[in-house]
Design an enzyme around this catalytic site. Structure first.
Site, PDB file in Angstrom:
ATOM      1  CD  GLU A  20      -3.099  -0.864   2.253  1.00 45.84           C
ATOM      2  OE1 GLU A  20      -3.844   0.106   2.035  1.00 45.84           O
ATOM      3  OE2 GLU A  20      -3.306  -1.659   2.950  1.00 45.84           O
ATOM      4  CD  GLU A  59      -1.849  -6.048   7.098  1.00 42.84           C
ATOM      5  OE1 GLU A  59      -2.817  -5.300   7.076  1.00 42.84           O
ATOM      6  OE2 GLU A  59      -1.503  -6.764   6.090  1.00 42.84           O
TER       7      GLU A  59
END
Length: 823
Positions: A415, A693
């Site tokens: 991202e 993550e």
């Protein structure tokens, strides 16, 4: 009785619907004659200028990688072309000084007389280009001669990014504006500016995209293109381009640089070609040295993992399912001997590089990784006698470093966005270790650019509001209006910067934006003191389906944190009446929070995160604090059999809170275990070098899941190394460590621990050693600073300061070096 939150109509809450930006352009720079120029002619071969992008982006399945049929369908898409711009000129007088100011969008390299100017890379930093763009200064006094030539190479950067996510994220084709101001020794001056007189040509870069990579054809290099002697008569005239913004601002943020060389550790035979193992998950690129025939295409694909067979990379976690393809660089050889190359206008998040096209067996010395990041100063250190704990710290720092990319990104490959919740969680750990004063100022300024720019989030019952920023604080990919927990960074990032660096300017500059956000929450979001909505305690072990804390609890706690911070900021800015208002609201929210979430019989807020985040936020009634901490210990050791269940909000303060309330034995346990879920499971069992993550039980899977494996939000807990083991804590009433606390935890089992922090007052040091039950603690307090030593776990009879007994277990020390012994 229903609790009503006091709402007072404040004049600041009826601000204009769009933020007004002060014009920060330096008055000493005369831009009047300079024009935006570029070159849009595209003569690149289709083979190299376009790459396939997955047509659809279906919902992510974290347990599998295999692409769906829809994903496999590729649509070719071209980048905007990279171009060369040049201007030759002559100087007849002796030069006193010369400075270039340049804004090249999306990215630029400045050349003068055949050489690149400076060592900046990926310049300038990303921002919301319709609102503002950064110019950069270069002192070129020593580089000018009688006959000169300026050269600018342009790439797309985030400005021209039209490949990942959506072509609509592109602001346009590359362009530049530049002024060269020259002062002569006789007192006269001269300007060279970008205008119609410049010449343009296509560059050897056939493809560049920050997400997808770069293709460079060395056969198309133009020798001496930025030298005065080069004949540019065959070049075209430049094109005048539309100004992307009227707001040119000098970039105060430190530049991006190649800060560290990373030597590869192994070369593996791949199914196709070879795999280079850098030994470390990192952000940057691979530099290659090859000797191949003309036209040989060297293809490099980047990933964090390998397939189980170790003969292919596994790019799943780098986001091919959302950005559309694998991170790939291609170098086409010119064939005249040894060739050394590295990309200019892209970067990657990776550990492994699968390289194809080489005709000879490669050797390690042909390759070098470069860690590329914003070149902020490292100001913190930590080391102790336990190597596993040292590894937790090292992994935390690598993860933060990898994401300092002109902003604090959520991950460096997939991202690359400035998610606000991520910044909040890691801000303190990062600020202990890096000088981020300028980065936080940019973050706050960037946030202004997305205020009122995004639709309300579909998962929340809250309406659109012109005072609310987006979940992502910069650019076009905003991911909807900020949810109430992520939006807390609007207030907390300026507040943390003030506390850690003594930066009053950031809270002054952000005041209107912060008050607008708080007005939105007060009027349209909170209900009787509670906020029912938000992303929640993101990414607990096993993923969000395992989240065991209601988003209402964490969102309301964050609302309380921001109210308390706004009260203190109002005092700092001499807004006493507003300070009282925010204080009254905070009291009402605290009462509502405890009425809704605190079980008075069990002394629990219902989960590990509920307990620890309530304690960290200062929401627990004082007489209940130890009982809630004891319940937290019980939830970990008994209910969850010795494992943590916290997501990013709960994990940030977990170990500091356990230590502060006498449960350091649980910290020791959690830092020792290596099975799922634990920190040791990541670093020891699986040997990962950055925080993922979220932690999944990878032992049950053949391959790692799609989620990122380089997420700094999970470094937030690393603040505990400074604030708890080292004991160095800021004092909000005396920002920038003018006065600070020293409250260490002498963790059982550690023989020694050494921590430092270079504060605005100077370096603070804390070193302790445990010698058969006696602690010898050496501390250094810088000049113009005062430390309040707090040792609540010990009596004054156990403590000696410089060989003398103390009267209390809490005392102040002025600047100097001290030795404290504790039995």
């Amino acid at each position: 009785m229903k609790l009503k939150l006091l709402l007072i109509a404040l004049p600041f809450l009826v601000l204009q619907t769009e933020m007004v930006f002060s014009q920060s352009t330096d008055e000493n720079i005369n831009w009047d004659k300079a024009k935006w120029i570029g070159y849009t002619k595209d003569s690149r071969p289709e083979k190299w200028s376009a790459r396939g992008v997955m047509r659809n982006q279906p919902p992510m399945n974290i347990n599998t990688w295999e692409p769906t049929e829809a994903e496999l369908k590729m649509t070719p898409r071209k980048t905007h072309p990279s171009v060369l711009l040049r201007k030759a000129f002559t100087l007849e007088k002796d030069i006193a000084s010369a400075e270039v100011v340049i804004c090249g969008l999306g990215l630029y390299e400045l050349h003068l007389n055949g050489k690149k100017v400076g060592d900046r890379v990926l310049d300038p930093a990303q921002t919301s280009y319709e609102k503002q763009a950064f110019f950069v200064r270069h002192n070129v006094t020593s580089l000018l001669k009688k006959n000169n030539s300026l050269g600018v190479m342009l790439g797309n950067g985030f400005y021209g990014q039209n490949m990942a996510f959506s072509p609509g994220l592109s602001y346009g084709k590359p362009r530049a504006i530049m002024v060269l101001d020259i002062a002569f020794q006789d007192g006269t001056t001269k300007q060279v500016v970008t205008d119609e007189s410049w010449k343009a040509h296509s560059s050897p870069i056939l493809f560049d995209n920050v997400y997808h990579g770069e293709t460079y054809d060395a056969r198309k290099e133009i020798k001496n293109w930025s030298n005065y002697s080069y004949n540019d008569t065959s070049w075209d005239a430049v094109e005048l381009m539309k100004a992307p913004t009227t707001n040119l601002i000098e970039q105060e943020l430190e530049p991006m640089r190649k800060v560290r060389k990373v030597n590869p550790t192994a070369i593996l035979q791949a199914e196709k070609g070879w795999i280079i193992d850098l030994g470390q998950n990192m952000t940057g690129w691979l530099q290659i040295n090859v000797e191949e025939k003309e036209g040989t295409a060297i293809k490099m694909r980047f990933s964090e993992h390998l397939m189980p067979d170790k003969r292919n990379i596994d790019p799943a976690s780098t986001g091919i399912h959302v950005v559309g393809n694998t991170q790939t660089d291609i170098y086409i050889c010119k064939g005249d001997g040894e060739e050394t190359w590295e990309p200019r206008f892209t970067y990657h998040g990776f550990r492994y590089v699968q390289i194809e096209g080489l005709t000879k067996n490669p050797s390690l010395n042909q390759f070098a990784g470069w860690l590329v990041r914003t070149d902020v100063e490292r100001i913190g250190s930590f080391e102790c006698s336990n190597e596993q704990i040292n590894k937790f710290y090292e992994v935390s720092m690598w993860t933060i470093e990898d994401n300092l990319q002109g902003l604090l990104s959520d991950c460096p490959h997939r991202e690359r966005c400035a998610w606000m919740g991520d910044a909040y969680v890691v801000a303190e750990a990062a600020s202990y270790n890096f000088d981020l004063k300028r980065l936080w100022q940019k973050t706050s300024n960037d946030t202004k650019t997305v205020v009122g720019k995004s639709k309300a989030h579909f998962k929340d019952p809250f309406p659109y509001d012109s005072r609310a920023p987006a979940n992502i604080s910069v650019g076009k990919r905003m991911c909807l209006q900020a949810r109430p927990d992520w939006g807390a960074a609007t207030v907390m990032i300026p507040w943390f910067s003030y506390v850690y660096y003594g930066d009053k300017k950031i809270v002054e500059d952000a005041w209107n934006m912060m008050e607008g956000w708080m007005g939105y929450l007060d009027e349209k979001v909170q209900e009787e003191g509670i906020i029912n909505g938000g992303f929640g305690d993101w990414c607990p072990p096993g993923g969000n389906p395992n989240m065991d804390t209601a988003p209402a609890l964490t969102s309301t706690a964050l609302y309380y944190q921001t109210l308390v911070a706004m009260k203190k900021i109002a005092v700092i800015l001499d807004k006493e009446s507003l300070a009282k208002t925010y204080d009254q609201k905070a009291i009402l929210v605290k009462n509502a929070f405890n009425a809704k979430f605190l079980n008075k019989e069990t002394n629990s807020y219902g989960s590990q995160t509920g307990n620890v985040f309530a304690l960290y936020s200062g929401l627990v009634p004082k007489k209940k604090s130890q009982l809630v901490a004891d319940n937290l210990a019980q939830l970990i050791m008994e209910k969850n059999k010795g494992y943590y269940t916290t997501g990013i909000f709960g994990h940030r303060p977990l170990y500091t809170v356990l230590n502060d309330f006498g449960h350091s034995n649980i910290t020791k346990h959690l830092w020792k275990i290596t099975d799922f879920p634990s920190l040791g499971f990541v670093t020891q069992t699986h040997g990962l070098t950055t925080w993922p993550e979220h932690i999944a039980n990878w032992n049950k899977q053949e391959r790692y899941h799609r989620n990122s494996f380089n997420h700094p939000m999970n470094s937030g807990f690393a603040a505990s190394f400074h604030e708890s083991l080292g004991g160095i804590r800021p004092n909000e009433n005396h920002p920038g460590f003018q006065k600070f606390y020293l409250k260490p935890t002498f963790l059982e089992g550690l023989e020694w621990c050494e921590v430092s922090h270079k504060s605005p007052q100077g370096e603070i040091k804390s070193y302790w050693k445990n010698d058969k039950g006696t602690i010898a603690w050496s501390i250094t307090i810088p000049e113009n600073a005062t430390a309040l030593v707090q040792l609540p776990m010990y009596t004054s009879k156990q403590i000696k300061l410089n060989k003398k007994r103390v009267k209390e277990n809490s005392f102040e020390l002025t600047s100097g070096e001290y030795v404290i012994k504790i039995k």
